[in-house]
Write a protein that holds these residues in place. Sequence first.
Motif, PDB file in Angstrom:
ATOM      1  N   SER A  13     -15.649  13.410  47.215  1.00 56.12           N
ATOM      2  CA  SER A  13     -14.194  13.363  47.018  1.00 56.12           C
ATOM      3  C   SER A  13     -13.621  12.013  47.454  1.00 56.12           C
ATOM      4  O   SER A  13     -12.697  11.495  46.828  1.00 56.12           O
ATOM      5  CB  SER A  13     -13.501  14.525  47.733  1.00 56.12           C
ATOM      6  OG  SER A  13     -13.760  14.507  49.103  1.00 56.12           O
ATOM      7  N   LYS A  56     -14.371   9.535  44.648  1.00 52.18           N
ATOM      8  CA  LYS A  56     -13.475   9.755  43.505  1.00 52.18           C
ATOM      9  C   LYS A  56     -12.068   9.249  43.807  1.00 52.18           C
ATOM     10  O   LYS A  56     -11.449   8.586  42.982  1.00 52.18           O
ATOM     11  CB  LYS A  56     -13.433  11.235  43.139  1.00 52.18           C
ATOM     12  CG  LYS A  56     -14.688  11.714  42.460  1.00 52.18           C
ATOM     13  CD  LYS A  56     -14.635  13.205  42.188  1.00 52.18           C
ATOM     14  CE  LYS A  56     -15.963  13.667  41.604  1.00 52.18           C
ATOM     15  NZ  LYS A  56     -16.023  15.134  41.470  1.00 52.18           N
ATOM     16  N   GLU A  57     -11.593   9.565  45.010  1.00 54.90           N
ATOM     17  CA  GLU A  57     -10.248   9.152  45.399  1.00 54.90           C
ATOM     18  C   GLU A  57     -10.114   7.631  45.447  1.00 54.90           C
ATOM     19  O   GLU A  57      -9.090   7.076  45.055  1.00 54.90           O
ATOM     20  CB  GLU A  57      -9.925   9.752  46.766  1.00 54.90           C
ATOM     21  CG  GLU A  57      -8.495   9.605  47.187  1.00 54.90           C
ATOM     22  CD  GLU A  57      -8.215  10.319  48.497  1.00 54.90           C
ATOM     23  OE1 GLU A  57      -7.877   9.630  49.485  1.00 54.90           O
ATOM     24  OE2 GLU A  57      -8.349  11.559  48.529  1.00 54.90           O
TER      25      GLU A  57
END
Length: 151
Positions: A107, A110-111
């Motif tokens: 995550s 991706k962020e």
Amino acid sequence: MKKFVAVLSVFLLMALSMIVKAADIVFIDVQAVVNNSKAGKDAQALLEEAGKKAQAEVEAKQKTLKQDQKSQEEFQAFAIQKQQEVLKRRDELLGQFMKLVQDNLESFAKEKNYSLIVGKQAVLYGKPELDKTKEFLNYFDSKYEKGPKIK
């Protein structure tokens, strides 16, 4: 001349895209995450607690031990069993911790739009600004406070 400018433009665009892609690669010191994250500290505390409990059980059993051969063999089997229980607990905690790290790395990547995150131990050289350990550690701790805990 126009052909030369066109070829040069294509080359510069390719070089620029390679530079941009290189910025998508960062590294993280996983050992620092293990040692300094809230989840890592929780896992270490739980493992230490399991070790102390097993040690106390072994010591209590040893105090009640008779001095015959059969009792010695039973005690050794008991001590080995407790050691195996602690090792099993360590593996469980490590599995939980690494799953949390992996989920958060995905995550985080991706962020931040990272294409690749490499462990610092595998990096022979990296510019200091590519080391995202502190940034990930803050991210990981903030998610850990809100999400599932190591048990």
